[in-house]
Enzyme design. Sequence first.
Site, PDB file in Angstrom:
ATOM      1  N   GLU A   1     -31.907 123.158   3.097  1.00 26.29           N
ATOM      2  CA  GLU A   1     -32.321 121.865   3.626  1.00 26.29           C
ATOM      3  C   GLU A   1     -33.836 121.863   3.649  1.00 26.29           C
ATOM      4  O   GLU A   1     -34.454 122.689   4.324  1.00 26.29           O
ATOM      5  CB  GLU A   1     -31.764 121.629   5.032  1.00 26.29           C
ATOM      6  CG  GLU A   1     -32.151 120.272   5.593  1.00 26.29           C
ATOM      7  CD  GLU A   1     -32.083 120.228   7.105  1.00 26.29           C
ATOM      8  OE1 GLU A   1     -33.073 119.776   7.731  1.00 26.29           O
ATOM      9  OE2 GLU A   1     -31.064 120.653   7.664  1.00 26.29           O
TER      10      GLU A   1
ATOM     11  N   CYS B   1     -36.466 117.271  11.156  1.00 25.87           N
ATOM     12  CA  CYS B   1     -36.250 116.941   9.752  1.00 25.87           C
ATOM     13  C   CYS B   1     -35.769 115.512   9.557  1.00 25.87           C
ATOM     14  O   CYS B   1     -35.818 114.991   8.445  1.00 25.87           O
ATOM     15  CB  CYS B   1     -35.265 117.920   9.126  1.00 25.87           C
ATOM     16  SG  CYS B   1     -33.721 118.097  10.050  1.00 25.87           S
TER      17      CYS B   1
END
Length: 506
Positions: free
Chosen positions: A229, A266
């Site tokens: 990620e 994020c």
Amino acid sequence: MTDDTPAQDLDAIAARAAAAAGPFADTSPTERARALVAVADALEADADELVAIAMRETGLAEPRLRGELKRTAVQLRLFADTIVDGAYLDVRIDLADPDFVLGPRPDVRRTHVPVGPIVNFAASNFPFAFSVAGGDTAAALAAGCPVILKGHSGHPELSRRTAAVVTDALAGAGMPDGVFQLVTGQEAGVTILQDPRVKAGSFTGSIPAGRLLADIAAARPAPIPFYGELGSVNPVFTTAAAIAERGAELAAGYVASVSGSAGQLCTKPGFLFAPEGHGLDAAIAEAASSLAEHRMLNPRIAAGYRDRRDEVLAAAGVRTIAEGGVRFDDDGHGWVTPTIVAVPLDDLVAGRDVLLEECFGPLSILVEVGRATGPAELAALVPTLFAGNLTATLHAGAGEQGEDVRTLVRVLTEHAGRVLLGGWPTGVAVTPAMQHGGPWPATTNDASTSVGTAAISRFLRPVAYQGAAEELLPPPLRSDNPWGVPQRIAPAGESAEWGGRAVATS
């Protein structure tokens, strides 16, 4: 992280993980589930100590950290119930059929098995939920894979202490030795990723680091899956109707989402697209001015944020709505308040090389588009500005559900793993249906997720057994089904009726 794992110890660590892989894979879902719950219980029992260490090392606030530790424990328990259910194994049994329409069919049985030892690279910004005992670790353990955890240098003491809690809990639950181990140091992480006994990798962090590790995994003599990620700017779009209905609410939600945990999330919204004359400046500035400064995770991240913020503020066409700031203390730690700027769409496009890059910290750009720019025009704009993202959000007004809005939603679906119709992208729910992934550069594998029960499937691979005696089949494929998992059985003779359902429902 100090006390890096010596190179001579890495072979023994990989050997222990490999030796544990078979016995761990053979544990029943119920046994593994109890172990996951034991880890969750142990983390919560030691919450006071762990949270205190995390506060000191990361600068994150106590309520945030306690909530994150609870989220970590909840995810472990969710995965425990998921594997006890057994549906994740996707068991399919085709019984032998001498009258199969294409010729006699043998007995074929398919299930999923653990891939083997995993190396998981912990994240800095989620010291519990994406670190030692976080989602990737929980998913791999639930799948039956030993985990080698590469600790993050941003919270070394917490990594060691949490690893000890996890190791003791797993041992107390009767799991094999070597099921969970900690390594520290960048070189150690790269070395263990290259070890042939490691069968997959996972990572949460920056695009450069993630791409480097993904390339290493792909360049091995036998390449392995790598689930990273990486970067995401999470664009948000709002229509004039939505602003007219709830402008103050949108401004407050926007600032809260940008500034939470000092913008070190994020899923932070990096861009908000709004029509010219939106009238949100005053409400945004007021919401931002009420926030106290927040320490960033470490001096390196703070310095990077300062430099990135300076770039944005100096870009052509940028107008400051909430200036915010960065203050460094005597220990080099950066303390920040949110910065919100606005820029006309034309200037964003002209300065895209500077402005479209992700900013890790409490900064966001409000992009002002023409008054006549509606959902259809935004849909055409998205592919020209953005690659893959974890999230994309649309705030529409009541009744805005026409074909142009549906077109925009379809385009956002092509560019994000989670599409929000209202709300804000921060605060990822730990639920079975959650998707936390997206097209590159959000992740290295856009078919995967690192949150939700589907995360377990990353660390499994399908295997079919043909013509096997019952005694040689794994438990989920046996006719007596000792694990009690769901089995999808195709009986003999049904192939002659294939297509009938389609005709009957047409």
